[in-house]
Design a protein around this motif. Structure first.
Motif, PDB file in Angstrom:
ATOM      1  N   ALA A  50       0.855  -1.182   0.000  1.00  0.00           N
ATOM      2  CA  ALA A  50       0.000   0.000   0.000  1.00  0.00           C
ATOM      3  C   ALA A  50       0.894   1.235   0.000  1.00  0.00           C
ATOM      4  O   ALA A  50       1.775   1.354   0.851  1.00  0.00           O
ATOM      5  N   TYR A  52       0.869   5.459  -0.097  1.00  0.00           N
ATOM      6  CA  TYR A  52       0.097   6.680   0.065  1.00  0.00           C
ATOM      7  C   TYR A  52       1.049   7.876   0.170  1.00  0.00           C
ATOM      8  O   TYR A  52       2.246   7.719   0.338  1.00  0.00           O
ATOM      9  N   THR A  89      -1.032  -1.404  -4.660  1.00  0.00           N
ATOM     10  CA  THR A  89      -2.441  -1.807  -4.590  1.00  0.00           C
ATOM     11  C   THR A  89      -3.360  -0.681  -4.122  1.00  0.00           C
ATOM     12  O   THR A  89      -4.511  -0.932  -3.773  1.00  0.00           O
ATOM     13  N   THR A  90      -2.848   0.536  -4.106  1.00  0.00           N
ATOM     14  CA  THR A  90      -3.669   1.674  -3.669  1.00  0.00           C
ATOM     15  C   THR A  90      -3.830   2.674  -4.816  1.00  0.00           C
ATOM     16  O   THR A  90      -3.775   3.884  -4.616  1.00  0.00           O
ATOM     17  N   ASP A 148      -9.938   1.716   1.561  1.00  0.00           N
ATOM     18  CA  ASP A 148      -8.599   1.745   0.972  1.00  0.00           C
ATOM     19  C   ASP A 148      -7.750   0.604   1.501  1.00  0.00           C
ATOM     20  O   ASP A 148      -7.024  -0.053   0.744  1.00  0.00           O
ATOM     21  N   VAL A 149      -7.841   0.374   2.789  1.00  0.00           N
ATOM     22  CA  VAL A 149      -7.056  -0.701   3.411  1.00  0.00           C
ATOM     23  C   VAL A 149      -7.503  -2.048   2.877  1.00  0.00           C
ATOM     24  O   VAL A 149      -6.690  -2.906   2.527  1.00  0.00           O
ATOM     25  N   SER A 152      -6.296  -2.668  -0.601  1.00  0.00           N
ATOM     26  CA  SER A 152      -4.845  -2.811  -0.758  1.00  0.00           C
ATOM     27  C   SER A 152      -4.365  -4.251  -0.626  1.00  0.00           C
ATOM     28  O   SER A 152      -3.296  -4.599  -1.124  1.00  0.00           O
ATOM     29  N   CYS A 157       2.472  -0.988   4.518  1.00  0.00           N
ATOM     30  CA  CYS A 157       2.105   0.327   4.011  1.00  0.00           C
ATOM     31  C   CYS A 157       3.325   1.242   3.999  1.00  0.00           C
ATOM     32  O   CYS A 157       4.111   1.254   4.953  1.00  0.00           O
ATOM     33  N   CYS A 191      -3.135   4.381   9.381  1.00  0.00           N
ATOM     34  CA  CYS A 191      -2.306   3.331   8.769  1.00  0.00           C
ATOM     35  C   CYS A 191      -1.633   2.480   9.835  1.00  0.00           C
ATOM     36  O   CYS A 191      -1.582   1.234   9.725  1.00  0.00           O
ATOM     37  N   TYR A 195      -2.411  -1.440   9.477  1.00  0.00           N
ATOM     38  CA  TYR A 195      -1.408  -2.253   8.793  1.00  0.00           C
ATOM     39  C   TYR A 195      -0.415  -2.803   9.821  1.00  0.00           C
ATOM     40  O   TYR A 195      -0.042  -2.102  10.773  1.00  0.00           O
TER      41      TYR A 195
END
Length: 847
Positions: A50, A52, A89-90, A148-149, A152, A157, A191, A195
């Motif tokens: 992930a 961001y 994956t985000t 979002d999580v 992902s 992350c 996050c 994560y």
């Protein structure tokens, strides 16, 4: 005779140097990235991840302004991870960020369009400059959600914080350019809670406040990515996967909050007085302040983690004349990872009649790559001048009587006593003249008087760690290796302050006589702002920062070409050159110029469909702060050598770098261009880069900005008010090291005043210190547009020893001619400066 000469290429083919230089940039970036925290979260294997944050796809490769580099392409963090085999994956969050990013850019473009019309309407060059030197405040992005999580599909992350800064303005506290925003804290906390492995990457050109760690302790890894040039994304992937073991170390003390900065409330725009900046912390800059007063910080100067562990064992100390050498055995005591270690040597000087900091860096060395169980002996060498203190009363540098304790370790907070020098009597090391006297009383910080109002009371805490206690222990001194130095073993240096000869070279003097007085004035004045924007010089490097006059080209005296740095060679990527020899950009040269309105583009840009296009591709290397964080002078010299190769390729004579102003305050907008809060590592790195550049015949480095140029707001007028001791020990020391060890051919003065005298008008700085004390024998130039009405005086520049006025103007020529007529400027001063410019032209490679 040809109208012009250019070394720009007529097609965009990849040149032989490009791939080797890109690999070097990647290697330098890998050694400059600093691992700040690692709770067994790193390294990680390629897979789903992930990603961001503002810097994920829009990674900042370097700061804005003259330090920008126009490379062929750069690798973002997102691209670097994908190239290394990670699956991002985000994509939805990143796509949303892209939309917000471009929305904010559209707003900026509308603002610039309005400001550009106003600037052009009134022919206001200063307003024009301020527009394209502006930095874009990156948006934060939207909140991260559980969706979002879930999308992902990973437990790892990476969150990339990004902050841009640059020339012309200091970082703003009110815009959260030093602290995280509430939304960033919210996203990081989210996050960390969702994560298993959250890694924070800081894509900033200078340090940031780390107070968020207390609120979000579950951040498992923190990486200071800094700004890493064209190969930064690939270098980060190397670090994350373990292809490269982190070996970078901080060159600044990192703080929990801005309130911990000494006299931080008085910096730049914060106190409402942009005319006077009082350096009340005196010699207590950076770690010297926090160590001496035992104050808290987030990460100490010299700090950086590795994927392995090292032991550092002191071996020997020796003295050869005025040079001290210490050897240490470094062993990789880890089981899995190979790595490099930086060994740092500090000195605690005796507290006599002159106040001292608790310790100062004297030497450092970096090992080669050591496999587990392997060892290497490193030698740390320094001159005894590094131990002196400046006594303003006697204008002398002295070694006070007492014990000089040497400490060795991996950073400034993790050292141990290893050896000692003992001086039974005070020794006068060198005798000077007092220079740059303060024009106002400065109530500076001293250990005896305490912190006073240096920082808020709630920031005054005892530093609670075993190293703080260890620094105050003086047990077992009898067991240390000790070298005793008697007074009669060191003879003081007495400098020669007699007037400098006008032109000691007879052949050069004869050549100069062929120039009239007016032509000599033309020699010392650059070709002007118009030439800077639409290059019409004889030797033509499109996008160069400036040129000397081309009017003598038919006499075999071509113009000098000067191009910006320091993160590479800043010239134009694509340009047109019309039939009259006028060069115009195709791609906008500065980041902010990309957002100029159409009418400005038509004015500044050429038409590639109607005129021939010329190409110049250079390499964006890591910014200076990151290069210093490698603590690897050999690597810095390689980078300098590569930049010299590109200078030769395109016909550049003077590279306007390296820059080595001190990181006095973390809000300075150009800190990314400078190396450190410490003068020794600043000087050593600058000297190494200079040697690399000047290995190539006709390629010259220019140290800048001389001196005490530590803020950007009102830089044209602000006075850095500073004691002579702090000036010599902190703000001039790095330049002195670079001059004595790098032998630069050029030096640039700064915009600011020191104690109410413009640096380019300071005879004390440019003649007494630079030439008569340090032996500098090169060319001194102003920074761009430093002279003018209400600014530095052109005639006083020549009298002080500032040889070349850039970019040059009719006003400069008029003022110098008037001063000659009124006998306020000596013809000898003009001749001396003109001779230095002429010598630089003849020694340069332009032909």
């Amino acid at each position: 005779m040809k109208k012009y000469i250019t070394y720009a290429k007529t097609n965009d083919r990849i040149l032989p140097y490009e791939e080797p230089h890109r690999k070097l940039a990647r290697r330098a970036a890998g050694e400059g990235i600093v691992l700040l925290k690692n709770d067994d979260s790193l390294p990680i294997q390629p897979g789903k991840i992930a990603l961001y944050g503002a810097g994920a796809r829009h990674t900042i490769k370097g700061g804005t302004g003259s330090g920008e580099v126009n490379e062929r392409y750069s690798i973002s963090i997102c691209e670097g991870l994908q190239n290394a085999g990670f699956e991002i994956t985000t994509g939805r969050w990143l796509d949303d960020y892209d939309s917000l990013f471009h929305e904010e850019l559209s707003k900026l473009e509308a603002t610039i369009k309005s400001e550009m019309k106003e600037a052009l309407l009134h022919l206001n060059f200063s307003s024009y400059m301020s527009i394209f030197l502006r930095s874009f405040l990156y948006p934060i992005g939207r909140p991260i959600t559980e969706h979002d999580v879930s999308e992902s599909q990973t437990d790892t992350c990476v969150y990339v914080i990004a902050r841009q800064s640059g020339e012309g303005a200091d970082r703003r506290l009110e815009k959260n350019e030093f602290h995280l925003t509430d939304l960033e804290r919210q996203n990081l906390r989210f996050c960390a809670d969702h994560y298993r492995n959250t890694i924070l990457v800081l894509n900033t050109g200078a340090s940031m406040a780390i107070d968020f760690l207390e609120d979000i302790p579950k951040i498992h890894g923190i990486i200071y990515f800094c700004q890493q040039g064209s190969a930064g994304g690939s270098a980060l992937a190397d670090i994350l996967t373990g292809a490269v073991t982190p070996s970078g170390k901080l060159t600044d003390t990192w703080l929990l909050t801005y309130d911990s900065v000494p006299y931080g409330k008085n910096f730049s725009y914060l106190n409402g007085d942009l005319e006077d900046e009082d350096y009340l912390e005196d010699i207590y800059v950076g770690y010297r302040f926090y160590n001496t007063f035992h104050l808290k910080y987030a990460f100490p100067f010299g700090y950086g983690l590795s994927y392995t562990q090292f032991s550092i064992d002191y071996q020997t100390i020796s003295r050869n004349g005025l040079t001290i050498s210490v050897t240490a055995l470094v062993t990789n005591i880890g089981d899995t990872w190979s790595g490099k270690e930086v060994v740092q040597l500090y000195a605690s000087c005796p507290h006599g009649r002159l106040p001292k900091e608790s310790q100062r860096l004297c030497a450092f060395a970096k090992t080669s790559l050591l496999a587990p169980g392997k060892s290497e002996t490193v030698t740390l060498t320094f001159p005894m001048s590094y131990l002196t203190s400046y006594d303003e009363r006697t204008a002398s540098s002295v070694l006070e009587a007492g014990q000089y304790l040497l400490r060795i370790g991996s950073d400034s907070a993790h050292t141990r006593l290893c050896a000692m020098l003992e001086l039974p009597d005070e020794i006068c090391f060198s005798v000077h003249l007092n220079v740059c006297p303060p024009t106002r009383y400065l109530s500076v910080l001293t250990p005896e008087e305490g912190l006073a109002d240096a920082i808020p009371a709630d920031q005054i805490h005892e530093l609670i760690d075993e190293q703080a206690a260890a620094r105050s222990l003086f047990d077992n001194l009898a067991e240390l290796d000790c070298i005793t130095i008697e007074r009669d073993e060191i003879a003081p240096v007495f400098y020669n302050y007699r007037p400098l000869p006008v032109c000691p070279d007879k052949e050069l003097a004869a050549e100069l006589k062929t120039f009239s007085v007016r032509e000599r004035i033309d020699l010392v004045i650059g070709a002007g702002i118009k030439d800077m924007l639409m290059n019409s010089s004889y030797v033509k490097v499109p996008g160069a920062a400036g040129n000397t006059t081309s009017q003598f080209a038919d006499r075999g005296i071509p113009n000098l070409v000067l191009a910006d740095g320091p993160a590479g060679l800043r010239i134009q990527r694509r340009s047109t050159i019309d039939r009259n020899g006028t060069a115009k950009m195709v791609d906008m040269q500065f980041e902010m110029m990309k957002h100029f309105p159409d009418f400005a583009r038509r004015l500044l840009c050429g038409n590639p469909d109607r005129e021939p296009v010329f190409y110049q591709f250079t390499t964006a290397f890591p910014v200076a702060t990151s290069l210093a964080q490698t603590w690897n002078t050999s690597l810095a010299e390689e980078v300098g050598y590569a930049i010299g190769e590109e200078m030769k390729e395109y016909g550049v004579t003077f590279w306007l770098a390296p820059a080595l102003n001190i990181h006095r305050n973390p809000l300075c907008g150009r800190n990314y261009e400078y190396y450190s809060e410490d003068p020794v590592i600043s000087g050593k790195m600058a000297a190494a880069v200079t040697r690399g550049v000047q290995f190539h015949e006709g390629c010259f480095a220019v140290l800048k900005h001389f001196a005490a140029n530590n803020q950007e707001d009102n830089r044209d007028h602000v006075s850095s008010n500073i004691t002579e001791r702090a000036l010599r020990e902190i703000y001039l020391k790095g330049f002195e090291i670079a001059v004595r060890e790098g032998y630069p051919k050029g030096l640039m003065t700064s915009y600011n005043k020191i104690n109410d005298v413009y640096t380019s008008n300071s005879y004390d700085l440019l003649t007494r210190v630079l030439r008569q004390e340090w032996g500098f024998d090169g060319l001194v130039m102003t920074d761009w547009t430093a002279t003018g009405k209400g600014k530095s005086d052109p005639a006083l520049c020549l009298e002080a020893g500032n040889d070349l006025l850039m970019p040059g103007s009719a006003y400069d020529k008029k003022e110098i001619m008037n001063a000659l007529k009124e006998h306020t400027l000596s013809g000898k001063d003009l001749n001396r400066c003109a001779a230095r410019v002429l010598r630089a032209i003849l020694e340069g490679r332009a032909d």
